[in-house]
Every structure is written in structure tokens, then in C-alpha cells.
Enzyme design. Sequence first.
Site, short mmCIF file in Angstrom:
data_model
loop_
_atom_site.label_atom_id
_atom_site.label_comp_id
_atom_site.label_asym_id
_atom_site.label_seq_id
_atom_site.Cartn_x
_atom_site.Cartn_y
_atom_site.Cartn_z
N HIS A 120 0.53 -0.92 0.01
CA HIS A 120 0.03 -0.07 0.18
C HIS A 120 0.82 1.52 0.39
O HIS A 120 1.77 1.56 0.69
CB HIS A 120 -0.96 -0.36 1.66
CG HIS A 120 -2.07 0.78 1.05
ND1 HIS A 120 -2.23 1.91 0.98
CD2 HIS A 120 -3.29 0.63 0.74
CE1 HIS A 120 -3.34 2.70 0.54
NE2 HIS A 120 -3.90 1.72 0.98
N GLY A 135 1.74 29.07 15.05
CA GLY A 135 3.13 29.74 15.52
C GLY A 135 4.76 29.43 15.67
O GLY A 135 5.21 29.60 16.18
N ALA A 181 9.68 8.43 10.70
CA ALA A 181 8.35 8.34 11.05
C ALA A 181 7.43 8.96 9.59
O ALA A 181 5.78 9.08 9.46
CB ALA A 181 8.41 8.96 11.87
N GLY A 182 7.95 9.84 8.48
CA GLY A 182 7.54 10.50 7.56
C GLY A 182 6.56 11.33 8.34
O GLY A 182 6.72 12.80 8.74
N SER A 242 7.45 25.94 13.92
CA SER A 242 7.67 25.31 12.68
C SER A 242 7.48 24.39 13.52
O SER A 242 8.72 23.87 13.77
CB SER A 242 8.68 25.94 12.36
OG SER A 242 8.66 27.40 11.84
#
Length: 310
Positions: free
Chosen positions: A81, A164, A176-177, A166
Site C-alpha cells: 500500500h 506560530g 516516521a515520515g 515550525s
Amino acid sequence: MIPVLETVPNFSEGRDPGFVEAVRGAFERSGCDVLHTTMDPDHHRSVVTVIGPPGAVEDGAVAAARLALERIDLRKHSGVHPRVGALDVLPFVPLQGQGMDDAVRSARRVGARIAALGLPVYFYAQASKPPGRTLASVRRGGFEALRERRGHGGAADLPGRDAGASPIHRFAHPSAGAVCVGARAVLLAWNVDVEGLSREAARGIAAGIRETAGGFRGLRALAFRLRGQGRTQISMNLEDPSATDPVEVFTRIEREASRLGGTVAGTEVVGLAPDALASPAAVRAMRIRDWSDERLLRRRVDAWIAAAGG
């Protein structure tokens, strides 16, 4: 009226039942009800269906994201998948006392909290800005392509810009992508098994029926060979089962398989089913395996509401 929100997280782990049980526990401790779990070792993927009050569902989703971050390493992951994340897809679905705008707000809040864990978030469906980003556009090339992305990566609506702060990793966490967080309506996730056909023939059927090729409205379709189970499968999401009859889709697949010298073995529903499958005639026509009325989402939600006194 008790507000009820659904989430159906998809995790890139389909071989460890202990992980799914840990996810169940995380949601239940947050005050949610886990209605169904599905695991598949060839897809190497699990799908968990959860309902509850919006705040509880949001808290459970963040806890589940933390578990995926800690326990799934995509560098060691392989399955048929497509995926870009350990917690790959996290949709929010308004069921009762909620509108789509409410689900979008839940998606945005959860996205910001997940980004604070260091996981980049890509919004899709109604949660993206503008609405309508598809999962396919984010997952093209998979985790490996996303990890190599540089410069402008289509992540203009990362939640860090709203919150606010990043994200630590701009496009993909190294193990973990990223997480695709969305808001959408109830859909039908289902697989049709075909026999006597090559994977290439099944891919041809899938290509011909999907909406992007002029096929059925709202239908996304891929074909996979599940080697461990000895099955060839056409895997689909039908985004609006009230507008496109799944029986018609099944009939087309059956006809095309027969034309190519194959047969259809039956249907597997992933998770819970929408009202389009409330008819026993539809269930029989599609030859759905392991079916019971307990697989109907509306039946389970009504029972949950009654138990909650609503």
C-alpha cells in the site's frame, strides 16, 4: 444532541497486533470508543475506526500519533500500500451535531499538535487550503520521495504556520515520515478479490473504473498482488456512496474480470460501512465476506449515542 466525531487513522503497521491494541488503549483512555480494527500483513497497514466527543477524539488522535512516532520505523517498512507516514492518514468525519466546518477545525487543531511532536503534517480533502488536495498528490513516490524533497514541497499549509511554531522536520521525519490529516464525509473503503488474472490485468481494470480515467464518480482504485495471501485485489475508496452505487462498481469489475478470463471471488469491507450497504440485497450482490449488521456505521453510532444517554 450529543456531538459525535469519527476518525479512521491508517497506520503503517499490519503485522503486530500489540501495536493495534496499544492504539486502542490510547483512544479508550481519551474517552473514545474503538468500533473496529483491520490489519493486513501484505498491505502492512492497519485501520482503526473510532468515535467519540470531539475533544476526546482529538486527544486520542494525538496520543496515537505519538505511539506511531515511537514504534514505527518506515526505513524498515515494506508493504504494497502507498504510504508516507507511520501514522499515514488521519481523517476526521462529522457524524452527529457536527458539520464539516467543525471537522476541519478539529483537523487543524490536531495537525498543529502533531506538528509539535516533530511530525510534518499535510492537510487534505476539506482540511487543506484551498480545500480539495488529494491523498495521491501527497503520497506520490511514497515516504522515500517525501524524505528526499527539497525546496518547495507543496506543504504550504503546514500547521506550524498557523500555530506560530515550525515543525522540527520540514517535509518528512527521518523514520516516521509525515501525517496526512483531513476532514471528509463518510466513505466506503473496500477491496474486491479477483482470480485467474495477472496483476497487470487487475491494474487495467482499476485504471478503467477510477474517476480520474472517466470511470465512476468519486472512485479511487488501485490493484495489488497480496503474495502472502495468494490474492489479487482491487482496492478502492468510494468517496460518496450515496451518489455512486457500489453494486454498479462491483458489477463492472465482475464483467471486466470475466471478459479477461478471470472471476471475482468476493468483497472485503475495510472498517465500517456506510448506509449504501444497509440493504441485504447489496451485501449479497457484492458477496461481502464476514458480514453482519454490526459492520454498519450508523447502527454502531446509534447504539453509542443511546448508551451515552443522547
